[in-house]
Motif scaffolding. Sequence first.
Motif, short mmCIF file in Angstrom:
data_model
loop_
_atom_site.label_atom_id
_atom_site.label_comp_id
_atom_site.label_asym_id
_atom_site.label_seq_id
_atom_site.Cartn_x
_atom_site.Cartn_y
_atom_site.Cartn_z
N ASP A 70 -10.91 2.38 3.87
CA ASP A 70 -11.90 3.88 4.29
C ASP A 70 -11.07 5.41 4.07
O ASP A 70 -11.19 5.90 3.92
N TYR A 71 -10.23 4.52 4.60
CA TYR A 71 -9.37 5.85 5.02
C TYR A 71 -8.03 5.79 3.75
O TYR A 71 -8.16 7.61 3.33
N ALA A 72 -8.59 5.22 3.47
CA ALA A 72 -7.45 5.12 1.37
C ALA A 72 -8.12 5.86 0.66
O ALA A 72 -7.98 6.66 0.26
N ALA A 73 -9.95 5.83 0.62
CA ALA A 73 -10.23 6.76 0.25
C ALA A 73 -10.04 7.98 0.38
O ALA A 73 -10.81 8.58 -0.33
N VAL A 74 -11.14 8.36 1.78
CA VAL A 74 -10.47 9.45 2.39
C VAL A 74 -9.53 10.63 1.89
O VAL A 74 -9.34 11.45 0.96
N LEU A 75 -8.36 9.81 1.92
CA LEU A 75 -6.61 10.63 1.08
C LEU A 75 -7.34 10.39 -0.32
O LEU A 75 -6.66 11.52 -0.58
N GLY A 76 -7.44 9.35 -1.02
CA GLY A 76 -7.27 9.71 -1.97
C GLY A 76 -8.39 10.52 -2.93
O GLY A 76 -8.06 11.09 -3.99
N ARG A 77 -9.00 11.53 -1.96
CA ARG A 77 -10.20 12.34 -2.76
C ARG A 77 -9.71 13.85 -2.05
O ARG A 77 -10.16 14.54 -2.84
N ARG A 78 -8.33 13.47 -0.87
CA ARG A 78 -7.79 14.81 -0.99
C ARG A 78 -6.43 15.12 -1.24
O ARG A 78 -5.48 15.43 -0.94
N GLY A 79 -6.35 14.45 -2.83
CA GLY A 79 -5.95 14.09 -3.73
C GLY A 79 -3.73 13.30 -3.51
O GLY A 79 -3.78 13.41 -4.19
N PHE A 80 -4.42 12.40 -2.51
CA PHE A 80 -2.62 11.96 -1.83
C PHE A 80 -2.63 10.44 -3.20
O PHE A 80 -3.97 9.92 -3.36
N LEU A 81 -1.70 10.00 -3.63
CA LEU A 81 -1.53 9.08 -4.22
C LEU A 81 -1.31 7.46 -4.04
O LEU A 81 -0.35 8.09 -2.81
N ALA A 82 -1.69 6.60 -4.17
CA ALA A 82 -0.96 5.43 -3.39
C ALA A 82 0.20 5.49 -3.56
O ALA A 82 0.35 4.91 -5.36
N CYS A 83 1.72 5.20 -2.89
CA CYS A 83 3.07 4.72 -4.10
C CYS A 83 3.52 3.64 -3.66
O CYS A 83 4.18 2.86 -3.10
N GLY A 84 2.78 2.44 -3.59
CA GLY A 84 3.47 0.95 -3.11
C GLY A 84 3.24 0.22 -2.08
O GLY A 84 3.60 1.09 -0.60
N VAL A 85 4.13 -0.78 -1.67
CA VAL A 85 4.59 -1.20 -0.71
C VAL A 85 5.64 -1.11 -0.43
O VAL A 85 5.82 -1.75 -0.49
N LYS A 86 6.32 -1.35 0.85
CA LYS A 86 7.05 -1.25 0.77
C LYS A 86 8.07 -2.09 1.57
O LYS A 86 8.92 -2.75 1.16
N ALA A 87 6.87 -3.47 1.99
CA ALA A 87 8.24 -4.34 2.91
C ALA A 87 7.11 -5.39 1.95
O ALA A 87 5.07 -5.28 2.63
N GLN A 88 7.18 -7.17 2.05
CA GLN A 88 6.74 -7.82 1.14
C GLN A 88 6.91 -9.26 1.63
O GLN A 88 7.94 -9.38 1.16
N ARG A 89 6.26 -9.86 2.23
CA ARG A 89 6.55 -11.48 2.87
C ARG A 89 5.67 -12.06 1.66
O ARG A 89 4.60 -12.73 2.38
N PRO A 90 6.31 -12.85 1.00
CA PRO A 90 5.29 -14.06 -0.18
C PRO A 90 4.85 -14.88 0.53
O PRO A 90 6.17 -15.25 1.89
N GLY A 91 4.18 -15.35 -0.14
CA GLY A 91 3.77 -17.23 1.22
C GLY A 91 2.63 -16.62 2.31
O GLY A 91 2.50 -17.34 3.04
#
Length: 87
Positions: free
Chosen positions: A66-87
Amino acid sequence: GGAVAAGLALRETGPGASFWRLVFLYVLPGFRGGGMGASLVDRLAEVGRAEGAPFFLVDGCLIPADYAAVLGRRGFLACGVKAQRPG
């Protein structure tokens, strides 16, 4: 009385780069959904622009949908994941 919302943004500087990073935003549950958090983000971004920052980064390890949706409506773009642990 007392605060119902808070936000904190820091100016990041380095060789040839300067930007603002939102590191904390919280609105008490009973006050969510009324635009208070969005207004705080807008104001912090305005301060960054006024100081010449070319962009404003919303940083967090978990950004609720829901916060990401608010940011999207305000012009923010997703820029990916900084760190990910597989499995």
